[in-house]
Design a protein around this motif. Structure first.
Motif, PDB file in Angstrom:
ATOM      1  N   UNK A  51       0.779   3.212   6.549  1.00 50.97           N
ATOM      2  CA  UNK A  51       0.105   4.434   6.117  1.00 50.97           C
ATOM      3  C   UNK A  51       0.989   5.610   6.515  1.00 50.97           C
ATOM      4  N   UNK A  52       1.292   6.476   5.556  1.00 46.65           N
ATOM      5  CA  UNK A  52       2.102   7.654   5.827  1.00 46.65           C
ATOM      6  C   UNK A  52       1.542   8.840   5.068  1.00 46.65           C
ATOM      7  N   UNK A  53       1.670   9.991   5.679  1.00 47.93           N
ATOM      8  CA  UNK A  53       1.335  11.219   4.976  1.00 47.93           C
ATOM      9  C   UNK A  53       2.622  11.918   4.551  1.00 47.93           C
ATOM     10  N   UNK A  54       3.438  12.311   5.533  1.00 49.89           N
ATOM     11  CA  UNK A  54       4.655  13.061   5.216  1.00 49.89           C
ATOM     12  C   UNK A  54       5.943  12.390   5.692  1.00 49.89           C
ATOM     13  N   UNK A  55       5.846  11.304   6.448  1.00 44.56           N
ATOM     14  CA  UNK A  55       7.066  10.622   6.902  1.00 44.56           C
ATOM     15  C   UNK A  55       7.809  10.059   5.691  1.00 44.56           C
ATOM     16  N   UNK A  56       9.112  10.242   5.673  1.00 46.25           N
ATOM     17  CA  UNK A  56       9.941   9.863   4.522  1.00 46.25           C
ATOM     18  C   UNK A  56      10.299   8.378   4.575  1.00 46.25           C
ATOM     19  N   UNK A  57      10.118   7.710   3.452  1.00 42.26           N
ATOM     20  CA  UNK A  57      10.546   6.322   3.293  1.00 42.26           C
ATOM     21  C   UNK A  57      11.503   6.271   2.106  1.00 42.26           C
ATOM     22  N   UNK A  58      12.785   6.446   2.427  1.00 45.13           N
ATOM     23  CA  UNK A  58      13.809   6.382   1.385  1.00 45.13           C
ATOM     24  C   UNK A  58      14.351   4.959   1.298  1.00 45.13           C
ATOM     25  N   UNK A  59      15.308   4.756   0.412  1.00 45.30           N
ATOM     26  CA  UNK A  59      15.829   3.404   0.180  1.00 45.30           C
ATOM     27  C   UNK A  59      16.437   2.813   1.446  1.00 45.30           C
ATOM     28  N   UNK A  60      17.116   3.644   2.228  1.00 48.89           N
ATOM     29  CA  UNK A  60      17.765   3.138   3.448  1.00 48.89           C
ATOM     30  C   UNK A  60      16.734   2.604   4.441  1.00 48.89           C
ATOM     31  N   UNK A  61      15.618   3.290   4.563  1.00 46.53           N
ATOM     32  CA  UNK A  61      14.560   2.836   5.474  1.00 46.53           C
ATOM     33  C   UNK A  61      13.866   1.601   4.899  1.00 46.53           C
ATOM     34  N   UNK A  62      13.512   1.656   3.631  1.00 44.95           N
ATOM     35  CA  UNK A  62      12.779   0.560   3.004  1.00 44.95           C
ATOM     36  C   UNK A  62      13.562  -0.747   3.014  1.00 44.95           C
ATOM     37  N   UNK A  63      14.886  -0.654   2.918  1.00 44.77           N
ATOM     38  CA  UNK A  63      15.720  -1.859   2.902  1.00 44.77           C
ATOM     39  C   UNK A  63      15.655  -2.620   4.216  1.00 44.77           C
ATOM     40  N   UNK A  64      15.194  -1.970   5.270  1.00 42.84           N
ATOM     41  CA  UNK A  64      15.111  -2.611   6.587  1.00 42.84           C
ATOM     42  C   UNK A  64      13.703  -3.122   6.897  1.00 42.84           C
ATOM     43  N   UNK A  65      12.825  -3.146   5.868  1.00 40.91           N
ATOM     44  CA  UNK A  65      11.436  -3.550   6.089  1.00 40.91           C
ATOM     45  C   UNK A  65      11.088  -4.750   5.205  1.00 40.91           C
ATOM     46  N   UNK A  66      11.538  -5.935   5.583  1.00 44.92           N
ATOM     47  CA  UNK A  66      11.381  -7.108   4.707  1.00 44.92           C
ATOM     48  C   UNK A  66       9.937  -7.571   4.532  1.00 44.92           C
ATOM     49  N   UNK A  67       9.046  -7.214   5.458  1.00 44.35           N
ATOM     50  CA  UNK A  67       7.659  -7.688   5.392  1.00 44.35           C
ATOM     51  C   UNK A  67       6.733  -6.718   4.660  1.00 44.35           C
ATOM     52  N   UNK A  68       7.246  -5.552   4.330  1.00 44.49           N
ATOM     53  CA  UNK A  68       6.397  -4.500   3.769  1.00 44.49           C
ATOM     54  C   UNK A  68       5.840  -4.880   2.396  1.00 44.49           C
ATOM     55  N   UNK A  69       4.520  -4.763   2.260  1.00 50.10           N
ATOM     56  CA  UNK A  69       3.851  -5.053   0.986  1.00 50.10           C
ATOM     57  C   UNK A  69       3.232  -3.809   0.363  1.00 50.10           C
ATOM     58  N   UNK A  70       2.767  -2.867   1.216  1.00 45.41           N
ATOM     59  CA  UNK A  70       2.055  -1.698   0.712  1.00 45.41           C
ATOM     60  C   UNK A  70       2.394  -0.462   1.532  1.00 45.41           C
ATOM     61  N   UNK A  71       2.714   0.619   0.812  1.00 46.01           N
ATOM     62  CA  UNK A  71       2.801   1.955   1.404  1.00 46.01           C
ATOM     63  C   UNK A  71       1.580   2.726   0.922  1.00 46.01           C
ATOM     64  N   UNK A  72       0.654   2.999   1.824  1.00 47.53           N
ATOM     65  CA  UNK A  72      -0.553   3.750   1.486  1.00 47.53           C
ATOM     66  C   UNK A  72      -0.347   5.200   1.897  1.00 47.53           C
ATOM     67  N   UNK A  73      -0.171   6.075   0.926  1.00 48.58           N
ATOM     68  CA  UNK A  73       0.107   7.478   1.203  1.00 48.58           C
ATOM     69  C   UNK A  73      -1.218   8.211   1.405  1.00 48.58           C
ATOM     70  N   UNK A  74      -1.338   8.908   2.527  1.00 51.86           N
ATOM     71  CA  UNK A  74      -2.562   9.628   2.862  1.00 51.86           C
ATOM     72  C   UNK A  74      -2.522  11.043   2.299  1.00 51.86           C
ATOM     73  N   UNK A  75      -2.155  11.155   1.030  1.00 49.84           N
ATOM     74  CA  UNK A  75      -2.027  12.439   0.340  1.00 49.84           C
ATOM     75  C   UNK A  75      -1.883  12.133  -1.139  1.00 49.84           C
ATOM     76  N   UNK A  76      -1.791  13.181  -1.944  1.00 54.58           N
ATOM     77  CA  UNK A  76      -1.564  13.001  -3.374  1.00 54.58           C
ATOM     78  C   UNK A  76      -0.076  12.894  -3.691  1.00 54.58           C
ATOM     79  N   UNK A  77       0.708  13.796  -3.118  1.00 51.46           N
ATOM     80  CA  UNK A  77       2.144  13.813  -3.393  1.00 51.46           C
ATOM     81  C   UNK A  77       2.854  12.619  -2.788  1.00 51.46           C
ATOM     82  N   UNK A  78       3.788  12.038  -3.557  1.00 48.62           N
ATOM     83  CA  UNK A  78       4.543  10.872  -3.085  1.00 48.62           C
ATOM     84  C   UNK A  78       6.047  11.148  -3.136  1.00 48.62           C
ATOM     85  N   UNK A  79       6.420  12.430  -3.054  1.00 54.83           N
ATOM     86  CA  UNK A  79       7.841  12.770  -3.115  1.00 54.83           C
ATOM     87  C   UNK A  79       8.592  12.366  -1.845  1.00 54.83           C
ATOM     88  N   UNK A  80       7.877  11.896  -0.826  1.00 55.08           N
ATOM     89  CA  UNK A  80       8.528  11.373   0.383  1.00 55.08           C
ATOM     90  C   UNK A  80       8.800   9.872   0.292  1.00 55.08           C
TER      91      UNK A  80
END
Length: 320
Positions: A51-80
């Protein structure tokens, strides 16, 4: 079977008095008030749901998260979030919509009245002793404008734009929705972008931030506006060129501006708006237009519902 790890990386973006409903499935829960970039990978390495509101998850970060299934954004904007990476790698992304349809429009109306009636300027005058110097029961150092009969221009016709329009019309205002900038033909119910800028007594922004809307309002657009018009931005900071806005206010190109969002948040003194925050026709709030308690509680409920729906195999508020 190991229960999925759910990590909320910036819980402090939701006030502590707001209750987060329980998830409807067995899980491990870890919550951090805030997470810096250098802390991020270590905290979410084993997370299946983040769950993230404003913390950035770019490709470099996401590539290091092999178990990740869902990013639940606690906001409307998903530009992060790097949406393209998530799509390519099968990571689901949800957001929260429709929770601030009362809070944001009411904030816009509050800013509009504050600026149109010059309440900030009169408050500053009293603090400086102007009332005592005038020796009258009242004094008129700034113009006071009515709202009824004026024109509100709205850029962005989604839920928030429409809700703001309803409040404006209830106050006796005429509402114009702007067509997309640069579009030669207009859809039904819309007016040309430049025409809305030229005719609006109040211009309010409710469109998303994208490359085509970055600096949507800059020097050229501000020069099109009436000298007694006010600009209100509760959308995204990058929609308005902040330096150009300060120049327009300082030179009297427009009468006032209400700003709730900034190009970088939190903003510091390097931001032209904060550096000129004592301008009597500039009203700043710290990205709180969305944040009435009732709106945030609604957000929390939708956020948890999105996660429960995902775990049940349902597509609810899915971006990807």
């Amino acid at each position: 079977m190991t229960q999925p790890l759910v990590v909320f990386v910036d819980r402090a973006t939701i006030p502590s008095q707001i209750h987060l409903p329980d998830l409807a499935f067995g899980h491990q829960w870890v919550s951090y008030d805030s997470t810096s970039p250098d802390q991020l990978s270590g905290r979410v390495q084993d997370a299946e749901i983040i769950i993230t509101n404003k913390v950035v998850f770019d490709a470099a970060v996401l590539a290091r998260l092999p178990r990740l299934r869902l990013l639940a954004v606690a906001a409307t904007g998903v530009n992060n979030i790097d949406i393209d990476y998530c799509r390519e790698h099968g990571i689901a992304v949800t957001n929260v919509r429709g929770y601030a349809t009362q809070s944001v429009p009411e904030h816009v109306i509050g800013m509009m009245f504050t600026l149109r009636r010059n309440l900030m300027a009169y408050h500053q005058d009293i603090a400086r002793g102007v009332w005592q110097q005038e020796k009258q029961f009242c004094f008129f150092t700034h113009p006071i404008g009515d709202i009824a009969g004026k024109t509100m221009g709205i850029i962005g016709s989604g839920t928030l734009g429409q809700a703001t329009a309803k409040l404006a019309e209830a106050l006796g205002m005429h509402v114009m929705f702007a067509e997309r900038k640069g579009r030669s033909d207009c859809r039904e119910g819309y007016s040309p972008f430049s025409q809305v800028l030229q005719q609006a007594d109040v211009l309010t922004l409710h469109c998303p931030l994208a490359e085509e809307t970055r600096n949507l309002i800059s020097s050229e657009e501000l020069e099109m506006m009436k000298s007694d018009a006010i600009l209100i931005n509760t959308g995204r900071g990058g929609l308005v060129n902040e330096a150009a806005l300060v120049d327009a206010l300082s030179q009297g190109a427009i009468a006032g501006a209400g700003v709730d969002v900034f190009t970088q948040e939190p903003a510091d003194q390097s931001n032209p708006l904060l550096a000129n925050q004592h301008l009597p026709n500039l009203l700043l709030t710290p990205h709180v237009a969305w944040g009435s308690d009732s709106s945030i509680q609604k957000l929390a409920g939708i956020l948890i519902d999105n996660i429960n729906a995902f775990m049940c195999g349902k597509h609810q508020n899915r971006i990807v």
